[in-house]
Design a protein around this motif. Structure first.
Motif, PDB file in Angstrom:
ATOM      1  N   GLU A  36      12.944  23.869 -80.928  1.00  0.00           N
ATOM      2  CA  GLU A  36      12.379  25.219 -80.839  1.00  0.00           C
ATOM      3  C   GLU A  36      11.798  25.463 -79.452  1.00  0.00           C
ATOM      4  N   GLN A  37      11.133  24.450 -78.891  1.00  0.00           N
ATOM      5  CA  GLN A  37      10.541  24.591 -77.565  1.00  0.00           C
ATOM      6  C   GLN A  37      11.621  24.679 -76.493  1.00  0.00           C
ATOM      7  N   ASP A  38      12.721  23.961 -76.668  1.00  0.00           N
ATOM      8  CA  ASP A  38      13.814  23.971 -75.697  1.00  0.00           C
ATOM      9  C   ASP A  38      14.532  25.316 -75.649  1.00  0.00           C
ATOM     10  N   LEU A  39      14.406  26.124 -76.686  1.00  0.00           N
ATOM     11  CA  LEU A  39      15.108  27.398 -76.748  1.00  0.00           C
ATOM     12  C   LEU A  39      14.419  28.505 -75.951  1.00  0.00           C
ATOM     13  N   LYS A  40      13.240  28.240 -75.442  1.00  0.00           N
ATOM     14  CA  LYS A  40      12.505  29.252 -74.700  1.00  0.00           C
ATOM     15  C   LYS A  40      13.059  29.372 -73.289  1.00  0.00           C
ATOM     16  N   LEU A  41      13.137  30.611 -72.792  1.00  0.00           N
ATOM     17  CA  LEU A  41      13.639  30.850 -71.449  1.00  0.00           C
ATOM     18  C   LEU A  41      12.557  30.612 -70.408  1.00  0.00           C
ATOM     19  N   SER A  42      12.995  30.182 -69.239  1.00  0.00           N
ATOM     20  CA  SER A  42      12.061  29.989 -68.134  1.00  0.00           C
ATOM     21  C   SER A  42      11.767  31.340 -67.488  1.00  0.00           C
ATOM     22  N   GLU A  43      10.760  31.362 -66.638  1.00  0.00           N
ATOM     23  CA  GLU A  43      10.409  32.601 -65.930  1.00  0.00           C
ATOM     24  C   GLU A  43      11.572  33.060 -65.044  1.00  0.00           C
ATOM     25  N   ALA A  44      12.261  32.106 -64.405  1.00  0.00           N
ATOM     26  CA  ALA A  44      13.402  32.439 -63.549  1.00  0.00           C
ATOM     27  C   ALA A  44      14.526  33.075 -64.369  1.00  0.00           C
ATOM     28  N   GLN A  45      14.733  32.589 -65.582  1.00  0.00           N
ATOM     29  CA  GLN A  45      15.769  33.170 -66.444  1.00  0.00           C
ATOM     30  C   GLN A  45      15.409  34.594 -66.847  1.00  0.00           C
ATOM     31  N   TYR A  46      14.129  34.824 -67.170  1.00  0.00           N
ATOM     32  CA  TYR A  46      13.693  36.186 -67.500  1.00  0.00           C
ATOM     33  C   TYR A  46      13.887  37.119 -66.304  1.00  0.00           C
ATOM     34  N   GLU A  47      13.577  36.629 -65.108  1.00  0.00           N
ATOM     35  CA  GLU A  47      13.747  37.457 -63.912  1.00  0.00           C
ATOM     36  C   GLU A  47      15.207  37.813 -63.692  1.00  0.00           C
ATOM     37  N   ILE A  49      17.554  38.028 -65.990  1.00  0.00           N
ATOM     38  CA  ILE A  49      17.918  39.000 -67.029  1.00  0.00           C
ATOM     39  C   ILE A  49      17.421  40.383 -66.641  1.00  0.00           C
ATOM     40  N   ASP A  50      16.188  40.472 -66.148  1.00  0.00           N
ATOM     41  CA  ASP A  50      15.629  41.762 -65.742  1.00  0.00           C
ATOM     42  C   ASP A  50      16.444  42.392 -64.615  1.00  0.00           C
ATOM     43  N   LYS A  51      16.864  41.584 -63.634  1.00  0.00           N
ATOM     44  CA  LYS A  51      17.670  42.104 -62.529  1.00  0.00           C
ATOM     45  C   LYS A  51      19.018  42.608 -63.018  1.00  0.00           C
ATOM     46  N   ARG A  52      19.639  41.859 -63.909  1.00  0.00           N
ATOM     47  CA  ARG A  52      20.933  42.278 -64.455  1.00  0.00           C
ATOM     48  C   ARG A  52      20.791  43.545 -65.284  1.00  0.00           C
ATOM     49  N   ARG A  53      19.702  43.655 -66.017  1.00  0.00           N
ATOM     50  CA  ARG A  53      19.457  44.857 -66.818  1.00  0.00           C
ATOM     51  C   ARG A  53      19.274  46.071 -65.911  1.00  0.00           C
ATOM     52  N   GLU A  54      18.496  45.898 -64.852  1.00  0.00           N
ATOM     53  CA  GLU A  54      18.284  46.993 -63.904  1.00  0.00           C
ATOM     54  C   GLU A  54      19.601  47.428 -63.276  1.00  0.00           C
ATOM     55  N   ALA A  55      20.439  46.459 -62.890  1.00  0.00           N
ATOM     56  CA  ALA A  55      21.744  46.778 -62.308  1.00  0.00           C
ATOM     57  C   ALA A  55      22.614  47.526 -63.313  1.00  0.00           C
ATOM     58  N   HIS A  56      22.548  47.123 -64.557  1.00  0.00           N
ATOM     59  CA  HIS A  56      23.328  47.794 -65.601  1.00  0.00           C
ATOM     60  C   HIS A  56      22.852  49.231 -65.796  1.00  0.00           C
ATOM     61  N   LEU A  57      21.542  49.399 -65.921  1.00  0.00           N
ATOM     62  CA  LEU A  57      20.996  50.732 -66.174  1.00  0.00           C
ATOM     63  C   LEU A  57      21.212  51.681 -65.000  1.00  0.00           C
ATOM     64  N   SER A  58      21.248  51.143 -63.784  1.00  0.00           N
ATOM     65  CA  SER A  58      21.445  51.995 -62.605  1.00  0.00           C
ATOM     66  C   SER A  58      22.927  52.248 -62.325  1.00  0.00           C
ATOM     67  N   GLY A  59      23.795  51.564 -63.058  1.00  0.00           N
ATOM     68  CA  GLY A  59      25.228  51.742 -62.849  1.00  0.00           C
ATOM     69  C   GLY A  59      25.784  50.875 -61.735  1.00  0.00           C
ATOM     70  N   ALA A  60      24.985  49.986 -61.179  1.00  0.00           N
ATOM     71  CA  ALA A  60      25.427  49.129 -60.084  1.00  0.00           C
ATOM     72  C   ALA A  60      26.326  47.986 -60.551  1.00  0.00           C
ATOM     73  N   SER A  61      26.289  47.674 -61.818  1.00  0.00           N
ATOM     74  CA  SER A  61      27.148  46.608 -62.333  1.00  0.00           C
ATOM     75  C   SER A  61      28.188  47.216 -63.272  1.00  0.00           C
TER      76      SER A  61
END
Length: 77
Positions: A36-47, A49-61
């Motif tokens: 269960e503990q191993d399934l948690k994402l690191s801060e770098a992974q969250y960052e 994901i956030d960048k990819r989401r922003e690119a998706h929402l802005s139409g850049a990806s």
């Protein structure tokens, strides 16, 4: 089997268990907790994901509809 029934059955096993079974159950519980503990994402992974989401929402990806994904998968042959 409902959760409450399963929990009661396990409690019955624990109440009558010998040392060997208790050690196995302890090891299983510890492994479960570690997994269960191993399934948690690191801060770098969250960052990332956030960048990819922003690119998706802005139409850049590039993104695809579900129909396009299915068509692409079917045409991979």
């Amino acid at each position: 089997m409902a959760t409450i029934d399963l929990r009661n059955t396990v409690k019955d096993y624990v109440d009558t268990a010998d040392v060997r079974l208790l050690k196995m159950m302890k090891a299983l519980a510890e492994t479960y907790q570690k997994d269960e503990q191993d399934l948690k994402l690191s801060e770098a992974q969250y960052e990332k994901i956030d960048k990819r989401r922003e690119a998706h929402l802005s139409g850049a990806s590039q993104s695809f509809t579900w129909e396009q994904v299915k068509d692409n998968a079917r045409n991979m042959r």
